[in-house]
Write a protein that holds these residues in place. Structure first.
Motif, PDB file in Angstrom:
ATOM      1  N   SER A 246       0.888  -6.410  -5.653  1.00 55.00           N
ATOM      2  CA  SER A 246       0.277  -7.326  -6.617  1.00 55.00           C
ATOM      3  C   SER A 246      -0.026  -8.685  -6.018  1.00 55.00           C
ATOM      4  N   GLU A 247       0.416  -8.935  -4.758  1.00 56.93           N
ATOM      5  CA  GLU A 247       0.241 -10.240  -4.134  1.00 56.93           C
ATOM      6  C   GLU A 247      -0.921 -10.289  -3.149  1.00 56.93           C
ATOM      7  N   LEU A 248      -1.730  -9.258  -3.116  1.00 57.91           N
ATOM      8  CA  LEU A 248      -2.803  -9.228  -2.131  1.00 57.91           C
ATOM      9  C   LEU A 248      -3.938 -10.201  -2.449  1.00 57.91           C
ATOM     10  N   GLU A 275      -7.183  -0.043  -0.429  1.00 54.87           N
ATOM     11  CA  GLU A 275      -8.553  -0.518  -0.659  1.00 54.87           C
ATOM     12  C   GLU A 275      -8.661  -2.024  -0.458  1.00 54.87           C
ATOM     13  N   THR A 276      -7.725  -2.760  -1.043  1.00 58.52           N
ATOM     14  CA  THR A 276      -7.782  -4.222  -0.995  1.00 58.52           C
ATOM     15  C   THR A 276      -7.575  -4.729   0.425  1.00 58.52           C
ATOM     16  N   ALA A 277      -6.603  -4.149   1.143  1.00 55.25           N
ATOM     17  CA  ALA A 277      -6.325  -4.601   2.511  1.00 55.25           C
ATOM     18  C   ALA A 277      -7.532  -4.372   3.419  1.00 55.25           C
ATOM     19  N   LEU A 278      -8.159  -3.209   3.305  1.00 58.94           N
ATOM     20  CA  LEU A 278      -9.343  -2.926   4.123  1.00 58.94           C
ATOM     21  C   LEU A 278     -10.502  -3.841   3.726  1.00 58.94           C
ATOM     22  N   PHE A 279     -10.627  -4.100   2.440  1.00 56.11           N
ATOM     23  CA  PHE A 279     -11.669  -5.015   1.969  1.00 56.11           C
ATOM     24  C   PHE A 279     -11.469  -6.414   2.536  1.00 56.11           C
ATOM     25  N   VAL A 403       3.685  -5.500   6.073  1.00 55.88           N
ATOM     26  CA  VAL A 403       4.207  -4.431   5.221  1.00 55.88           C
ATOM     27  C   VAL A 403       3.889  -4.769   3.765  1.00 55.88           C
ATOM     28  N   VAL A 404       3.298  -3.813   3.065  1.00 55.76           N
ATOM     29  CA  VAL A 404       2.998  -3.976   1.638  1.00 55.76           C
ATOM     30  C   VAL A 404       3.839  -2.976   0.849  1.00 55.76           C
ATOM     31  N   LEU A 405       4.602  -3.476  -0.104  1.00 53.90           N
ATOM     32  CA  LEU A 405       5.411  -2.616  -0.968  1.00 53.90           C
ATOM     33  C   LEU A 405       4.607  -2.258  -2.207  1.00 53.90           C
TER      34      LEU A 405
END
Length: 546
Positions: A246-248, A275-279, A403-405
């Protein structure tokens, strides 16, 4: 967003693209039938929404102060469901409307087509899959249009809902004289209520799972070692940024650019995090999946057909849908098809982008159990496809820059409600119509009791549940007794005996529709209310004369 505004926006976008094609001498693009068809479809989309608004939208109050009220209903929560349900919202633990949508990333969008995500009949979407900001805008617009501002109490956490006593009700000796309990919230400053709608949802605060090797909270997201944390078992403590999915959208999320991002979790939060990280420019994502989840396409027709399964459980022919999805949606990555979980045994992830990321190599999918974090990344128990969580596999360290939880959200508590409303065997989700307390129909938990489902977030069930409650307030003869409500729960348990997760652990939208129809069929005296309950027709606000 207004219908005119959406139409003008679509027209301007079409003209802009046409002008761009003309300026580049792109004759084929200028006369593209696909582009024209897309524009006409967008206009048709608006027209269909306009028809829905005309047929189902409740009239907004002309003058709130002159309305002749037939009862007082408290709505706990000012999120999507709360705003849609509200006659007036009195309690919300935040300082803004929007619920879970106010706490997700701006790149978060609908997983379902917006035609299936009509949380209120007045909603007008500009596109099939709008993003967070448009969703929040529509929630706020409905909130303002129905003049709920003065009836909303922000930053007011509900800590207590109790039955009113004679001492609470001025001039009355029996607070149950109308045939049902009446309710006091917190200190009673807002008066006595005839019913309470709880709309706290199923997603609360972000759930942080504590793995060994994680720094203390003060050091997370900074990439700095907490000096108070000592080396552990020779693996060390992870030194890179740790974010919850939720912090992306936070400032720290900029650290994913040109980095290898490891996402722990394979549910909807994990898919969206990839999706968000690649975006945001991540070089590569690695998803660590403890078990496999079904992913179905963002296709309105397919999603509706799946939701029309009326049994709310795996059936002998369910494998036909599973084969279809494996051959079509999972083409090229069929190794990700869940080997043990049926399609109708849990809420599927609705997404079109994740599997292409796997096919292209932008995201690597690794099945295994997360053991701990190390100074370099994540230590996992890597397992083959046909293994189940916990089975011994190969110990493997996955290097990670970030690292994303993607560990989801906490289930909001309803501890503020009296415990005797939920006797043993009739707790959430084992409720009357899966939303009413079996001990008192004047307590309604809309979208706050279910566990798993395949369906929509359409305005239909939110409005229907609210109108059932209003009908029971207006018509004493239509009210169910606690015995009748418990019998309904027991009958559903009998029919769905043996279902994975229990009779109410999973349902489809068609199953819900059958429940609501039977609410009338089994009680013919309620049939006169059917147009109002199912469609909102026949009952309008009454105003006091000057």
């Amino acid at each position: 967003m207004s219908i005119t505004g959406v139409t003008i926006s679509n027209f301007k976008e079409y003209i802009s693209v046409e002008k761009q094609s003309l300026s580049h001498h792109d004759v084929i693009g200028f006369f593209s039938p696909w582009r024209l068809a897309k524009f006409l479809t967008a206009i048709l989309y608006v027209v269909v929404q306009r028809v829905i608004v005309f047929l189902f939208k409740p009239s907004s109050p002309k003058d709130v102060e002159k309305i002749r009220f037939r009862g007082r209903v408290a709505v706990v929560g000012a999120g999507l469901t709360g705003i849609s349900s509200a006659a007036h919202a009195i309690a919300h633990a935040d300082n803004k409307v929007g619920g879970i949508w106010a706490n997700v990333n701006s790149t978060s969008g609908l997983q379902l087509n917006s035609m299936l995500y009509r949380f209120h009949p007045a909603v007008i979407w500009s596109r099939g899959f709008p993003f967070r900001d448009e969703i929040l805008s529509e929630i706020s617009r409905v909130w303002r249009e129905y003049r709920l501002e003065s009836r909303t109490r922000f930053n007011t956490r509900v800590t207590s809902v109790r039955r009113a006593s004679p001492m609470d009700v001025t001039g009355e000796t029996d607070p149950t004289k109308d045939g049902h309990a009446r309710w006091v919230i917190n200190d009673g400053a807002d008066g006595i209520f005839d019913a309470v709608i709880v709309t706290v949802g199923t997603c609360g605060d972000p759930l942080w799972v504590e793995f060994p090797g994680m720094p203390k909270l003060s050091a997370r997201g900074t990439g700095q070692q907490d000096p108070k944390v000592e080396e552990d078992q020779g693996f060390g403590t992870y030194r890179g940024p740790i974010l919850h999915s939720s912090e992306l959208d936070s400032p720290d999320a900029s650290q994913v650019r040109e980095k290898t991002v490891v996402v722990i979790g394979s549910g909807a939060s994990g898919v969206e995090a990839v999706e968000t990280a690649l975006f945001r420019g991540a070089t590569k994502c690695i998803m660590l999946a403890r078990d496999d989840k079904w992913i179905i396409p963002r296709n309105m027709f397919i999603d509706v057909l799946i939701a029309m399964q009326p049994f709310g459980r795996e059936m002998p022919l369910s494998f036909l849908w599973e084969i279809f999805l494996a051959k079509w949606h999972y083409r090229g990555v069929q190794d990700l098809v869940p080997p043990y979980r049926g399609l109708f045994e849990g809420t599927p992830v609705v997404n079109d982008e994740f599997l292409p990321h796997i096919r292209s190599g932008a995201c690597e999918y690794i099945r295994g159990d997360t053991r701990r974090l190390t100074s370099r990344g994540v230590l996992i128990n890597s397992r083959p496809r046909l293994s189940k969580p916990g089975i011994d596999g190969e110990e493997r360290e996955i290097a990670a820059d970030v690292v994303v939880l993607a560990t989801g959200y906490k289930n909001p508590s309803v501890e503020f409600l009296p415990k005797d409303l939920f006797p043993e065997g009739y707790e959430r989700p084992n409720l009357y119509l899966q939303s009413f307390s079996t001990e008192d129909w004047s307590i309604l938990l809309t979208n706050s009791a279910y566990k798993n489902a395949i369906g929509t977030v359409g305005h239909f069930h939110i409005g229907i549940y609210t109108r059932i409650l209003l009908t029971l307030l207006m018509d004493t003869g239509a009210r169910p007794s606690p015995k009748d409500m418990k019998l309904w729960v027991d009958v559903v348990r009998f029919i769905k005996h043996g279902a994975t997760g229990g009779a109410f652990g999973f349902f489809t939208y068609m199953e819900l529709t059958i429940w609501l129809v039977m609410f009338h069929v089994l009680r013919p005296d309620r049939l006169r209310w059917l147009p109002f309950i199912m469609f909102g027709w026949g009952v309008r606000p009454q105003y006091n004369e000057l």
